[in-house]
Structures are given as C-alpha cells and as structure tokens.
Design a protein around this motif. Sequence first.
Motif, short mmCIF file in Angstrom:
data_model
loop_
_atom_site.label_atom_id
_atom_site.label_comp_id
_atom_site.label_asym_id
_atom_site.label_seq_id
_atom_site.Cartn_x
_atom_site.Cartn_y
_atom_site.Cartn_z
N SER A 38 0.84 -1.20 0.00
CA SER A 38 0.00 0.00 0.00
C SER A 38 0.87 1.25 0.00
O SER A 38 1.90 1.31 0.68
CB SER A 38 -0.91 0.01 1.24
OG SER A 38 -1.64 1.23 1.31
N SER A 39 0.46 2.25 -0.74
CA SER A 39 1.17 3.53 -0.77
C SER A 39 0.52 4.55 0.16
O SER A 39 0.94 5.71 0.20
CB SER A 39 1.19 4.08 -2.21
OG SER A 39 -0.14 4.28 -2.68
N GLU A 40 -0.50 4.13 0.92
CA GLU A 40 -1.23 5.04 1.80
C GLU A 40 -0.69 4.96 3.23
O GLU A 40 0.07 4.05 3.58
CB GLU A 40 -2.72 4.70 1.77
CG GLU A 40 -3.35 4.83 0.39
CD GLU A 40 -4.81 4.44 0.38
OE1 GLU A 40 -5.18 3.49 1.10
OE2 GLU A 40 -5.59 5.11 -0.31
N ASN A 41 -1.12 5.92 4.06
CA ASN A 41 -0.77 5.92 5.48
C ASN A 41 -1.82 5.13 6.26
O ASN A 41 -3.02 5.21 5.96
CB ASN A 41 -0.70 7.35 6.01
CG ASN A 41 0.30 8.20 5.26
OD1 ASN A 41 1.44 7.80 5.04
ND2 ASN A 41 -0.12 9.39 4.85
N CYS A 101 3.52 4.63 7.66
CA CYS A 101 3.43 5.96 7.05
C CYS A 101 4.48 6.14 5.96
O CYS A 101 5.58 5.60 6.03
CB CYS A 101 3.64 7.05 8.11
SG CYS A 101 2.37 7.12 9.38
N ASN A 102 4.11 6.93 4.96
CA ASN A 102 5.08 7.35 3.96
C ASN A 102 6.05 8.35 4.57
O ASN A 102 5.73 9.04 5.54
CB ASN A 102 4.36 8.01 2.77
CG ASN A 102 3.54 7.01 1.98
OD1 ASN A 102 4.07 6.01 1.50
ND2 ASN A 102 2.24 7.27 1.85
N LYS A 103 7.22 8.41 4.00
CA LYS A 103 8.25 9.29 4.53
C LYS A 103 7.82 10.75 4.54
O LYS A 103 8.15 11.50 5.46
CB LYS A 103 9.54 9.14 3.71
CG LYS A 103 10.72 9.90 4.26
CD LYS A 103 11.98 9.64 3.44
CE LYS A 103 13.16 10.41 4.01
NZ LYS A 103 14.39 10.16 3.22
N ASP A 104 7.03 11.16 3.52
CA ASP A 104 6.63 12.57 3.44
C ASP A 104 5.37 12.88 4.25
O ASP A 104 4.88 14.00 4.22
CB ASP A 104 6.41 12.97 1.98
CG ASP A 104 5.37 12.11 1.28
OD1 ASP A 104 4.82 11.19 1.93
OD2 ASP A 104 5.10 12.37 0.09
N ALA A 105 4.85 11.89 5.00
CA ALA A 105 3.65 12.14 5.81
C ALA A 105 3.96 13.07 6.97
O ALA A 105 3.09 13.83 7.41
CB ALA A 105 3.08 10.82 6.32
N SER A 111 14.23 9.04 8.90
CA SER A 111 13.82 7.64 8.99
C SER A 111 14.83 6.82 9.81
O SER A 111 15.48 5.89 9.31
CB SER A 111 13.68 7.05 7.58
OG SER A 111 12.72 7.76 6.85
#
Length: 234
Positions: A38-41, A101-105, A111
């Motif tokens: 998944s690419s979502e948070n 979470c994505n890094k840009d969230a 990280s």
Amino acid sequence: MAASQARNAGLPIINFLRLKGVSILQQLHLEERLLRTSSENWCIINDETTRPTIVMGVSGKPKELLETDAVLRDEIPVIRRFTGGGTVIVDQGTIFVSFICNKDAIPGLQSYPRPIMSWSSLIYKNMFQGIGEFGLRENDYVLGNRKFGGNAQSITKNRNHVEFICRLKEFMSRSDFINGTTDAVAAYFALRSPDADDIQNHSSQFEPSSKLLTRQELGDEASIDLVGTVSQAL
C-alpha cells in the motif's frame, strides 16, 4: 462537518483501523502486507489479542532469549515478527498501536529509530497531561520512572520488575487510552475509515514473513514428531 473539514485541511490522510481481539499473528501479517503493497498511510489499533503469545524480533534466537523448556511444556505460541526489536509477551491485556506511514507524511522526520520514537512520543504527550509524568527515555515510553511501552529492551541490574514497569490501567481505562490515542492522531492526520475492500485489496498480493515457530525451530529437535502442535493452538 464543516468545522472538522476546516480543522483537517492540509493534514495528510491516514486510514484509521480499529480492531478488537485480532490475533497478533494476523495483525502482523496485515501490517506487513500494507507496508509492502500500500502507498497510503495507516494507523491500526488492536484492543487485545487472542491468547498469551511470545513475539520475537526478526533476528531473535529462541535459545538465547527464551526458557524454551517452559515454553514447550506450556505450549506457548512463539512468533518471529518481520520487524526488529526485543522480545515481548502479549495477551488479552495488551493494546497495540501501529503506524505505517510514507516518509513525506511527517515533514522533516528522519527515517531512524530515535527521530521516529521522538515523533511518536508527541502523539501521547498531550494525552497524558494531568494523568502522569509522560516522557521518552532512550527508546521507551515512561510515566515517571517506569516504562509502559516502546522498545522491549531494558538493561538493568538488581531491580525488581515492578520497579521499572508500570501498567497503564493504573492511570486510565482502556477506552480512555484508545479514545485519547484516536484524538491525538487526529491532530496530525485527517482520519479516514477504510472499508472492507481497502483491506481485501492487499490480502493476497504479498506473502508475509512473520511466522509461528515450530517446536523444532524452538530447539526441541528430539520432538520433531510434534512439530505443528504450537501452531494448532493459535
């Protein structure tokens, strides 16, 4: 609704999933699938697991970390999870809170374990105001001088276990903790309730690596004919 939308304007969206009594192995499988596919948070809260279970980090060695004779005798399930960290025992009294979470969230967040723990401590800091002296010590969440969550490692000598561990029920109810965590997450993310299709779409795209260890893997090589007894118990 308008006030809520205005408050959430500009915040990253996170899928907020509340579970009840899901086994820790099922939860780990879900988390790894979401992480890999998944690419979502995502934020997952699971209120208790099905039965007492030992969970080890990906590099944990049973013979070094467990009293394997007692584990095998009592048929306690042992799981090696896909993430690092220490060895913990979870049961019906455990509340799990997981972030994927994505890094840009979270803008500017590095990280690495320490910055991530520092950020996650902000989630709980306001929640514990007026309840206890919350803080982050090394990689552990503490209330006063006693740990209640975080990294499973603890280096100490000549101390009784209850002197450095506390139970959250001494400070708040389970529902207050879960509701407080929900409100705290909402300060950083716009919460979205995923539907069944959101979960199902990731159910078969990836084979998770978290696994229940067999008796042979636990070091009971003399009882190979009993392999699978522990896995039946989950």
